[in-house]
Every structure is written in C-alpha cells, then in structure tokens.
Design an enzyme around this catalytic site. Structure first.
Site, mmCIF file in Angstrom:
data_model
loop_
_atom_site.group_PDB
_atom_site.id
_atom_site.type_symbol
_atom_site.label_atom_id
_atom_site.label_comp_id
_atom_site.label_asym_id
_atom_site.label_seq_id
_atom_site.Cartn_x
_atom_site.Cartn_y
_atom_site.Cartn_z
ATOM 1 N N HIS A 17 17.997 1.611 30.434
ATOM 2 C CA HIS A 17 17.507 0.668 29.416
ATOM 3 C C HIS A 17 17.937 1.113 28.013
ATOM 4 C CE1 HIS A 17 14.427 -2.343 28.008
ATOM 5 N NE2 HIS A 17 14.535 -1.593 26.911
ATOM 6 N N GLU A 18 17.675 2.350 27.671
ATOM 7 C CA GLU A 18 18.012 2.836 26.330
ATOM 8 C C GLU A 18 19.522 2.971 26.145
ATOM 9 O OE1 GLU A 18 15.788 2.849 24.149
ATOM 10 O OE2 GLU A 18 14.093 2.619 25.522
ATOM 11 N N LYS A 44 0.393 2.870 -6.999
ATOM 12 C CA LYS A 44 -0.285 2.090 -8.046
ATOM 13 C C LYS A 44 -1.398 2.911 -8.696
ATOM 14 C CE LYS A 44 -1.230 -1.198 -5.113
ATOM 15 N NZ LYS A 44 -0.438 -0.738 -3.951
ATOM 16 N N PRO A 103 0.831 -1.218 0.000
ATOM 17 C CA PRO A 103 0.000 0.000 0.000
ATOM 18 C C PRO A 103 0.858 1.257 0.000
ATOM 19 C CG PRO A 103 -0.743 -1.562 1.670
ATOM 20 C CD PRO A 103 0.564 -2.072 1.173
#
Length: 728
Positions: A513-514, A297, A293
């Site tokens: 964490h990051e 087209k 998508p």
C-alpha cells in the site's frame, strides 16, 4: 524564549486543598462542641412542691428573724431605763446584745430540703436559700444554694454552689397563683414578674457559634480563590502586570514581521503621545489581532506592553460572562475604570469571540447576559477619551463570528493579521527557540523550516522541545538533525506504536500500500517530493505512512496538481488490488480525501464538465479547520445534485484508470520497494530514488507529462505600445 511574566495577583496555591480540609474539620468540631453545650441544660430542676416547701421554710425563717429583732430591741430599751434593779434581765440582755453584736441571721437555722438527683443514681441535692426569683406564666426561675452528696456518705458534701433552678408550673389556677404569691411575700426573697432582658447572657453561645462559622466561611472563600466582599462579583478579574514584569520585546517575536510593523505605531504613541496629539492625530482605540491558533497573538500583545513600558491588563473574554445577570457589564465598567486610573496602559482581551459574538441570532425581546456585556463593552470603547492613553488589544481566531458594531472604526480601528509563517519566518522562529538548546553541527534550521510547512510558532516550539527530549533520552550531548526529523514525524504522524504488532499478512499488505503511494508520487512531476516511506504504526490508526515534503510555499493549486494528488491517494488501494486481487479497509482516509477533492473541483473550483460555476458557499472559519456544524451552504437544486454526483464519480474513475496504468508499468519497482520496506520498515527519499533507478526499465516519468510547467510570456511595455501605435 523569555520567561513568562509573573502576575501581581498570583499566589501559591499548592497547599490550598489541605488547608481547606483542616478548616472544614475545625468548623465541624467547633459546631459539634458548641451544639452539645447549647443543648445541654445546666439548670437544676426543682419540683413545684419542693419550691413551695423551701418558700415556706424561708417564710418561717423570716418570722424568726423578725421576732428575734423585736426581742432584741425590747431588751435594749429596758436596760436603759433601770439597769441595776433587775439583775436577771441583765443576763438576758447581755446574751441578746451578744447575739445582736454578731449576725443574728447566722444563728437562725437555714431551711433545707433534700431531693434525689434526676441525672445520677445515689446522688442527692441539698437545697437551701433562694434568691432573685422570677415568676412567669409557665415556669419559675431563680438562684438557689445547694450541695451534692452521695446517699451513703451524707457527711462528704461538695462545696456550696449557687446555680439557677427551673420549676415548670404546668397550668396553674388562680388559687395556686395566689398561694404562691403569698409565700413569696412572706419568704422575704426578692422576686419579680418582669425580668430584665438578658438576651446576650442567655444567647451568647449561639452568637459565638454563628460568628465563628461566618469567620471560617470567609477564610475558606479567600483560600479557595474567592473574594472577601459581597460586591466582589462585579470586580474585574483582569491580571495586572507592571512594566517590570514584562521582559518580552519585539526581539522575542519572530516570523510575523508584517504584524510587528503594524503595531509599532501603538508603541510609539504610548511613548510619545504628545507628538500625535499636537498634530491633531488620533491613535487607534483598539487593535484586533486575527489569526490561527498558536501564531503568536498573545506574545505580540505582551511585546507591545514590554516595548512601551506601561501596565498591562490581561484577561479572557470568558472572564466577563457569569451566571449572575449584570455581572459581566459591571466587570467591563470596572476594568476600564482601573485602566483609566493607570493610564497609559494596555488592556488585552484574549479569545474575544467568547464575549463579542454577533447579536443577530438573539431572540427579539429576550434578555441575554452576553449581549448585555457586549453592549457595555461597546459603550466603554466608544465612550472613554481617545487621548486617555488606554489602548485595547484583542485576539481572536474566529473574526467571522464577531458583532459588526465591535469591528467598526472607532472601536477596533486596526485589524492585524497574524498568519502562519512562511519558510523564512519559520527559520526565524526556530532560531529564537533554539537559543538555549545545544545543537549539533549537522543541524540546518533552513532544512527544518522547509519540511515543516504549515507549522505555526507553537508547533515549532513543541518541535524543538521534542527534539531536545529525544536527544536526552538517547544520551546524546547535543541535538542532531536526526532528532529533528524524528520530532517532525512525531508531531505530524503521531507517536510510534511499538506495541502494535501486525501479523505477517497485514505487514505485507501495508508495505504494498505505502509503496504504491510512493511510486505514483515519484512518477508524477507536479507532486511534492517523497521524504520518507514507513510501515511503522503511528498515531491512532495509521499502520504506515508516506511523507511528502513541499519544495516551496504554495498558495494556488492547478487542475493537474489536484488530479496528481488524487492519483497518489488512490495508488495504495490499487496496489493492493493488483497484488492480492482484493482491497482492505486501510484506504478509508485515502478515499475520503480523494472524493472530497473531486467534489471541490466540481462545486468550488469549476474544474469539471458542469462548467465554471460555484455550487456551494464555504461557511467554515478561515483559521479553524472543521469549526461549526454546517461547513457549506448548498446553492443548487436536486437535479443538479444528481449531476454533481455523476461528475464526481467520473473524475474519480478516470483517476483510477490512469493510476492503475502507472502501477502496472512499474510493477518491478513496486516489488523492489516493497521488499526493502519489509526488511528495514522505513526508507528515505535517497534510498527510494536509488531503488527506482536500479529497477526501472524505461522512462520513469509518466508519458504525456513534462518536468517544466508552462509559463506565461511577459511582453515588455514598450513593445506593447509600439504595436498599438503601428495599428493606429
């Protein structure tokens, strides 16, 4: 980009809702007024005894008229015989002559009867002469002259009026019927037992109301988008665009050059059909555009019609199938009939999978409206003349669901893949979308294209629009690279949740964490470079994110690259465990993706100790991620399933061990990056590398890894031939 063409069938529908409300109110008001008029009986009620009395008075009046006429005739005859011998008779004759010279009936007293009104108090009706009486079995009707007056003021009477009266007979016996018939004969009133048909006279209000309601219903159907004729359900709902309404050309289509080259022949045939027909060539009857998508087209189909300069019918696959049986097939036939009459032209069917799904799952002996519509489409595509100049262009993102009979040569002869653009294609698409956007000198379209891997044309158009909106919101005169970077983050990670305030403990945990993700990604050479690290909440559930930017387009993944990706995914939860000796639920998505990668290595890619075998079949759509209920078809036994689970657990455990070693050796860098994140909440790649270099004590890359990937040795063909000749 070019403006969207306007449909010839289009119309303004802004005020349709208000107009429909007024029409409904008008219809209800008219129905109420007409119903009140219909149900109100304006005929005067005349009791049967009063009617007999009026008839008797009319009979007496008739006898008096006949007697007076007879006397007048006798007096005239005597006067003619001897007019001078009888002087007294002459006086009588003169008076009789004077009476006859006028209207004798006017001198006869008119019989009257006064009765009280049945609807109003103190009002009386004075009935007099009757006329045109019709006698039925249960009622007597006719016309009567009457005057109305107030009881206390009999001199103030309304003007005389002639109305219809009604008398209910009840159940008359033969004697009463004979008595009434004698009175009617003697009264001299015109009467009959067989009244002529007065259907229109008696029922015109009902007919008028029905006509008004039908007219209002037709008008409301038209205004609500309906159609006027009862047979309009079988008419095609395709929108017709003329060549003047299609300014789109191949210059507006960028990033899909291969697909454009495939359809250029179609345009050349529509322009110069004689060239192909003279050589005996046959142009493809149908062109199927396949791709994810948003890849362009529909835009490519419009460009085909715009380049060829022919009419363009546009409709969706869902426009054919309705709840009424046979409507879809009739619409297909009507669509092709209109197209042949306007040939050369193009029929564009968007979302073909809504119409052309495979018939393999249909019930044997059953009836399906979609299947009947598909059969009509198959017949029309293989039935009309290939040289008629009608070309069918269809688009779908689920080609695996289409019926094989629809895809065979002779119907959709050419299948064109409209895939996701590469870096060069994305740069061309961005150049098309920024034509009307004021750009700053710092904007580099190539750099934007490099950080938007996987974006399609629709995503890039949205990206440019988001950047322009951000620049306008910030009050800048032009769109800079900063707005584009922010727009990329908004599209990929979601909107910033400034109102989602984390407490201090959660903020520190998210920062560790990051930072763990970023450090492991920077420590492994076969991973994508880190673009940005942030602890600003975005999207629905992300409390922080680490964004990587691929250096180039990738179509294959090696085993070491997959293992490195898994280590990066596990680094966040391991960093939490190393610092807090506890883990949180923030690693749910990381663990999910890591486990699925390990399972794919075992079951799909043959990258495990179970051998290089495939243990499941992928049934997902190649262009729609997550489509369908069952995405995989299992092809192994229960014993093999246990072995697969053990192998997946082993791979994940090995990645945990290696990732923990990387973090423990670089704990100082982890603390420095986390501290900086807590201060500024977001750091880019340059600042991350600066922090790594300032706080790193040893070699940064993980021991045992190399910065350059091994390459195969290409042996020249001449050297290979000489070696073979020496052996011989």
């Amino acid at each position: 980009m070019s403006n969207e063409p306007k449909s010839k069938r289009g119309g303004s529908s802004e005020n349709r809702g208000g107009g429909n409300v007024w029409l409904v109110l008008l219809a209800v008001t008219g129905a109420v007024v007409l119903s009140a008029f219909l149900f109100s009986d304006n005929r005067r009620r005349l009791a049967y005894p009063h009617l007999k009395e009026l008839l008797a008075m009319s009979a007496e009046r008739q006898e008096m008229l006949e007697a007076q006429r007879s006397a007048s005739e006798s007096g005239d005859a005597a006067a003619n015989v001897d007019g001078e011998s009888r002087p007294e008779s002459s006086v009588i004759s003169r008076s009789s002559s004077a009476l006859i010279s006028g209207d004798p009936a006017n001198d006869i007293p008119v019989p009257k009867i006064v009765v009280p009104s049945s609807t109003k108090e103190d009002v009386w009706h004075e009935f007099s002469r009757l006329d045109n009486i019709f006698v039925a079995d249960d009622r007597i009707t006719g016309k009567v002259h009457f005057k109305s007056f107030v009881k206390n003021h009999p001199s103030e009477k309304e003007p005389a009026e002639e109305v219809t009266f009604l008398t209910i007979r009840g159940y008359p016996n033969d004697l009463i019927a004979a008595e009434l018939e004698d009175l009617l004969v003697q009264s001299g009133v015109k009467w009959d037992n067989d009244r002529p048909s007065r259907f229109l006279e008696n029922h015109w209000p009902e007919l008028l109301m029905i006509g008004v309601l039908v007219a209002l219903g037709i008008v409301m159907l038209k205004r609500m988008g309906g159609v006027g004729s009862p047979m309009s359900f079988s008419r095609s709902r395709g929108k017709l665009y003329s060549e003047d309404d299609l300014p789109t050309t191949f210059e507006d289509v960028a990033g899909i050059e291969e697909a454009v080259d495939e359809v250029r022949e179609v345009v050349d045939f529509l322009k110069n059909s004689e060239k192909y027909q003279s050589l005996g060539g046959r142009i493809p009857k149908g062109v199927l555009l396949v791709g994810p998508p948003g890849t362009g087209k529909t835009l490519l189909a419009k460009a085909i019609a715009g380049e060829a300069g022919v009419p363009f019918f546009s409709l969706s696959g869902s426009d054919f199938v309705e709840m009424f049986v046979g409507v879809g097939a009739a619409r297909v036939r009507d669509m092709f009939t209109q197209a042949v009459n306007r040939a050369p032209c193009i029929i564009f069917i968007d979302e073909l999978d809504a119409l052309g799904k495979s018939r393999s799952g249909s019930v044997v002996g059953g009836h399906d409206e979609r299947e009947q519509t598909l059969n009509a489409l198959l017949v029309e595509m293989d039935g009309f003349d290939s040289n008629s100049g009608v070309i069918v262009v269809a688009a779908t993102n689920r080609p695996e669901t289409l019926d094989p009979a629809l895809l065979r040569p002779g119907r959709f002869d050419r299948h064109v893949l409209v895939d996701r653009p590469d870096v060069a294609g994305r740069e061309e698409i961005l150049a098309v979308h920024v034509k009307n956007v004021k750009l700053d000198e710092t904007v580099e379209l190539k750099g934007i294209a490099s950080i938007t891997s996987g974006f399609v044309g629709a995503d890039l158009a949205n990206l440019v629009n988001e950047a322009a909106l951000l620049a306008a919101r910030n009050g800048k005169p032009a769109v800079a690279m900063e707005e584009f970077n922010e727009a990329v983050e908004r599209v990929t990670a979601g909107l910033e949740k400034k109102n989602r305030v984390m407490n201090e403990d959660e903020k520190i945990r998210v920062a560790y964490h990051e930072s763990g993700h970023a450090l492991v990604a920077a420590a492994l050479p076969n991973t994508d470079p880190v673009h940005k690290v942030s602890i600003i909440p975005r999207g629905l559930a992300a409390l922080g994110y680490m964004m990587q930017r691929p250096e180039s387009e990738r179509f294959l993944m090696t085993k070491s690259e997959l293992e490195s990706q898994m280590k990066v995914m596990l680094a966040g939860t391991l960093a939490e465990e190393m610092i807090f000796q506890d883990i949180s639920t923030g690693a749910q998505n990381d663990l999910e993706r890591c486990t699925e990668t390990a399972r794919s290595m075992v079951m799909d890619y043959g990258m495990s100790r179970l051998g290089r075998i495939n243990l499941r079949r992928n049934t997902r759509s190649p262009f729609l991620a997550g489509s369908g209920g069952g995405e995989y078809q299992i092809m192994h036994s229960d014993e093999m399933a246990k072995m697969i689970d053990k192998e997946v657990s082993r791979i994940v455990d090995d990645m945990l061990v290696h990732t923990r070693e990387i973090l423990e050796q670089r704990r100082d860098v982890l603390e420095a990056v986390t501290q900086r994140l807590l201060e500024v909440e977001a750091i880019d790649s340059d600042e991350l590398m600066r922090l790594i270099q300032e706080n790193s004590r040893g070699p940064w890359l993980v021991p045992g890894t190399v910065t350059e990937k091994p390459k195969a040795k290409i042996v020249p063909r001449e050297e290979t031939e000489s070696q073979q000749s020496n052996r011989s």
